[in-house]
Design a protein around this motif. Structure first.
Motif, PDB file in Angstrom:
ATOM      1  N   VAL A 262      24.138  33.635  28.205  1.00  0.00           N
ATOM      2  CA  VAL A 262      23.083  34.583  28.605  1.00  0.00           C
ATOM      3  C   VAL A 262      23.486  35.311  29.880  1.00  0.00           C
ATOM      4  O   VAL A 262      23.246  36.519  30.031  1.00  0.00           O
ATOM      5  CB  VAL A 262      21.748  33.838  28.782  1.00  0.00           C
ATOM      6  CG1 VAL A 262      20.701  34.753  29.407  1.00  0.00           C
ATOM      7  CG2 VAL A 262      21.251  33.323  27.439  1.00  0.00           C
TER       8      VAL A 262
ATOM      9  N   THR B 154      25.954  38.031  28.973  1.00  0.00           N
ATOM     10  CA  THR B 154      25.268  39.139  28.308  1.00  0.00           C
ATOM     11  C   THR B 154      24.432  39.939  29.297  1.00  0.00           C
ATOM     12  O   THR B 154      24.404  41.186  29.253  1.00  0.00           O
ATOM     13  CB  THR B 154      24.379  38.589  27.179  1.00  0.00           C
ATOM     14  OG1 THR B 154      25.174  37.815  26.283  1.00  0.00           O
ATOM     15  CG2 THR B 154      23.706  39.712  26.421  1.00  0.00           C
TER      16      THR B 154
ATOM     17  N   SER C 268      30.246  40.283  24.007  1.00  0.00           N
ATOM     18  CA  SER C 268      29.740  39.140  24.774  1.00  0.00           C
ATOM     19  C   SER C 268      28.590  38.454  24.052  1.00  0.00           C
ATOM     20  O   SER C 268      28.538  37.219  23.966  1.00  0.00           O
ATOM     21  CB  SER C 268      29.291  39.608  26.168  1.00  0.00           C
ATOM     22  OG  SER C 268      30.366  40.160  26.891  1.00  0.00           O
ATOM     23  N   ALA C 269      27.652  39.257  23.524  1.00  0.00           N
ATOM     24  CA  ALA C 269      26.519  38.670  22.803  1.00  0.00           C
ATOM     25  C   ALA C 269      26.983  37.938  21.553  1.00  0.00           C
ATOM     26  O   ALA C 269      26.491  36.841  21.242  1.00  0.00           O
ATOM     27  CB  ALA C 269      25.518  39.771  22.443  1.00  0.00           C
TER      28      ALA C 269
ATOM     29  N   ALA D 260      26.600  33.951  20.974  1.00  0.00           N
ATOM     30  CA  ALA D 260      25.823  33.472  19.828  1.00  0.00           C
ATOM     31  C   ALA D 260      26.657  32.548  18.949  1.00  0.00           C
ATOM     32  O   ALA D 260      26.183  31.493  18.503  1.00  0.00           O
ATOM     33  CB  ALA D 260      25.322  34.667  19.014  1.00  0.00           C
TER      34      ALA D 260
ATOM     35  N   SER E 189      18.123  30.039  29.206  1.00  0.00           N
ATOM     36  CA  SER E 189      18.091  31.503  29.237  1.00  0.00           C
ATOM     37  C   SER E 189      17.611  32.001  30.595  1.00  0.00           C
ATOM     38  O   SER E 189      18.149  32.989  31.130  1.00  0.00           O
ATOM     39  CB  SER E 189      17.185  32.036  28.126  1.00  0.00           C
ATOM     40  OG  SER E 189      17.690  31.673  26.855  1.00  0.00           O
TER      41      SER E 189
ATOM     42  N   ALA F 192      18.307  39.943  27.474  1.00  0.00           N
ATOM     43  CA  ALA F 192      19.228  38.800  27.522  1.00  0.00           C
ATOM     44  C   ALA F 192      18.474  37.483  27.320  1.00  0.00           C
ATOM     45  O   ALA F 192      18.958  36.584  26.621  1.00  0.00           O
ATOM     46  CB  ALA F 192      19.968  38.786  28.857  1.00  0.00           C
TER      47      ALA F 192
ATOM     48  N   THR G 161      17.511  37.173  23.686  1.00  0.00           N
ATOM     49  CA  THR G 161      18.707  36.892  22.891  1.00  0.00           C
ATOM     50  C   THR G 161      19.080  35.416  22.988  1.00  0.00           C
ATOM     51  O   THR G 161      19.401  34.772  21.982  1.00  0.00           O
ATOM     52  CB  THR G 161      19.876  37.767  23.372  1.00  0.00           C
ATOM     53  OG1 THR G 161      19.522  39.145  23.239  1.00  0.00           O
ATOM     54  CG2 THR G 161      21.131  37.490  22.556  1.00  0.00           C
TER      55      THR G 161
END
Length: 628
Positions: free
Chosen positions: A29, A32, A65-66, A70, A117, A157, A160
């Motif tokens: 996180v 991101t 990055s995301a 993930a 997060s 972020a 996500t």
């Protein structure tokens, strides 16, 4: 509420073993959030093409990055749930229903994901100013570029991270709830049912999707596979497919790579290394996941720009018949051309200038493109080997143009409305149509349609008796630079900014996957205390067990590297297939150096992390650890 209290108590009791999952999500996180904060600052800042390029690079970096976060977090969380099969079996035995078990696991993921997060958003906000300032220091952003206030990056972020945490445990929680209590206890120490039918079908579906996308592009628009957006996103389908199919792909790789392990590293226990890796496929998948994604992205994102640049250079070399290229000083091209033309043995000169030309589409939209303007169409025909589909470059005059087929005008003599660089309009007829390519084979017009354009290069064709030294002597009084054919085409390599953009995209992802690999190894080794204690009770020494765990970790890391190389090879294969369809003479360029560096770093990191973790797991007495 009862299951929520159970979830809170479970998190408190397992806080040490869940620390790995917490760190993986928090750092993902944070990475991101940093990218999104930088992207928001670039979007809101006034600027020109440099900021447009920065926005594109940050958008790509944020997407990568995301995805990396993930992929790694989902693998880590799924393994964390798999570690609790005995505990979940006891809950079922105590009377908990399947739905209650699922809700407990999801509640834990929600609580842990929210905390991780929030921590990641805080870390990202603290690190973003230094990251944005560094972009300006290396020249990727204009001077004075700074972090701008924006309200959406941190909530995005956070959401996500929460979504990734819940998605990572959803399938595992459903699987845990479906297992009966006695079956869960009996299978707690066995890795059974890893490759479920749903996982197999999903992995094959992703693999088929990647194949269909590549095949469709090859059939309809091969050049699309050469764009940065495509070769950045296309490997993600393959990475996900490889991750899901790892229980199917890993065992044969483990057997193959296991033969390369020196038996002396583990003594008599050398045969246990591949057996242990194959018997615990969930642990193998969790450890191999960060390596798979890092090697695959490195091979794809480092190999694709280098391959396209090499193909562009090869194409330009094949389409030029010049022996020398003269780069004039600003404002001195008139006398220079006369001096070059007076050199004995010079067969032809082709002066060209860059300009911008807009082609008016049938719906009235003007599409602007770079073009080259020449004062000598006959020299254009003599010094170039352009891939003609129709017509001839010798037919170029002040009332016509040469254009590639991608513009849709494929008939010689067809009228084309154009807009010149100064805004004036006219209609030109098509003199020749070129096959689409990569490099400088776009629009060609005469100098009459390039107002204000200055000659930036003069291509020179020499006769048998001509000498390059005489051309250099003629150009020297005018401050012009004379380059040989080899020197001119050597400038087609990726630029510094290209490499910086690649570092921006890959750098944070590689750092994160390195941390995730170390974190997963520590978490997985700490969970093997009972297994390692049984080895000690069977007669293995402490050193032998440490070497066994280290060798197994290196072997599993190598499996991830091989899968990553396979993904990169498939991606680069589709790129070279596109070059072949476009008939571009592309030399084979393999990113073996960055791939070897990342793979070697992962193997070294695996050894460095696994050995101390195994030694720490062996601190307690074997009888005590085995009884737990």
């Amino acid at each position: 509420m009862r299951m929520l209290r159970i979830a809170l108590r479970s998190l408190k009791a397992r806080r040490v073993s869940l620390l790995g999952a917490f760190l993986a999500l928090a750092l993902g996180v944070a990475m991101t959030a940093v990218m999104l904060l930088g992207l928001a600052s670039a979007v809101g800042a006034p600027g020109g093409e440099d900021l447009v390029s920065l926005v594109a690079a940050l958008g790509t970096a944020g997407g990568v990055s995301a995805f990396v976060a993930a992929f790694v977090v989902a693998s880590t969380y799924s393994y964390a749930v798999a570690q609790r099969r005995r505990e979940l079996g006891l809950l079922r035995l105590a009377g908990a229903t399947r739905a209650q078990v699922r809700r407990t696991v999801l509640a834990e993921a929600l609580l842990l994901g929210a905390a991780a997060s929030a921590t990641g958003c805080l870390l990202g906000r603290l690190g973003a100013p230094a990251f944005v300032g560094r972009l300006a220091d290396v020249g990727m952003a204009p001077p004075g570029f700074a972090l701008a206030p924006a309200g959406w990056p941190l909530p995005t972020a956070f959401a996500t991270g929460l979504l990734v945490a819940l998605a990572g445990v959803a399938v595992a929680a459903r699987r845990a709830g479906r297992v009966g209590p006695l079956d869960a206890l009996r299978a707690a120490d066995l890795d059974t049912g890893v490759l479920t039918a749903g996982r197999l079908l999903t992995g094959l579906g992703l693999l088929l999707t990647a194949a269909v996308l590549a095949g469709t592009a090859l059939a309809t628009d091969p050049a699309d596979l050469l764009h940065r957006k495509t070769y950045t996103t296309q490997p993600m389908w393959l990475i996900c497919a490889a991750g899901l199919l790892s229980p199917l792909l890993a065992p044969p790789l483990i057997r193959l790579l296991g033969r390369a392990l020196p038996v002396r590293l583990t003594g008599y226990a050398g045969r246990l290394v591949p057996a242990g890796a194959a018997a615990s496929l969930r642990r193998t998948g969790a450890v191999a996941a960060p390596v798979l994604v890092s090697v695959a992205l490195t091979g794809s994102l480092a190999g694709a720009p280098a391959a396209v640049a090499a193909a562009r250079t090869a194409e330009a070399r094949a389409r030029s018949a010049a022996d020398l290229v003269v780069v004039p000083a600003p404002g001195g091209d008139g006398p220079l051309l006369a001096a070059l033309g007076a050199v004995p043995g010079v067969v032809a000169l082709l002066p060209t200038a860059p300009t911008v030309l807009g082609l008016v589409e049938p719906d009235g939209v003007t599409v602007r493109s770079e073009a080259r303007a020449t004062t000598d169409p006959a020299a254009l025909a003599a010094l170039t080997r352009l891939p003609l589909l129709a017509g001839s470059t010798a037919g170029l005059d002040d009332h016509s143009l040469v254009l590639p087929a991608e513009w849709g005008h494929r008939t010689v003599g067809e009228p084309v409305p154009v807009v010149r660089a100064d805004g004036s309009r006219t209609t030109l007829r098509v003199a020749a149509v070129l096959r689409d390519g990569l490099g400088d084979n776009g629009l060609y017009v005469t100098a009459a349609h390039a107002p204000g354009a200055r000659v930036d290069r003069v291509e020179v064709r020499l006769g048998p008796a001509a000498r390059a030294a005489e051309v250099r002597a003629a150009a020297r009084p005018y401050g012009a630079t004379v380059l040989t054919r080899q020197e001119w085409f050597a400038g087609g390599a990726p630029t510094r900014i290209t490499w910086l953009r690649m570092a921006l995209v890959l750098g944070p992802a590689l750092v994160y996957t390195g941390i995730a690999l170390a974190n997963t190894l520590l978490m997985a080794t700490a969970d093997r205390r009972r297994e390692l204690a049984l080895l000690r009770l069977a007669g293995a020494t402490r050193g032998q067990v440490v070497r066994l765990v280290t060798a197994e970790s290196v072997l599993v890391t190598a499996v991830g590297a091989v899968l990553g190389c396979a993904v990169a090879a498939l991606q680069l294969g589709s790129l070279y297939a596109a070059l072949a369809v476009l008939r571009v003479p592309a030399p084979l360029v393999l990113p073996w150096r960055p791939v070897a560096a990342v793979s070697a770093g992962a193997l070294l990191l695996a050894a460095v992390c696994a050995a101390p973790a195994a030694a720490r797991a062996l601190r307690s007495r074997p009888v005590t650890a085995a009884a737990r």
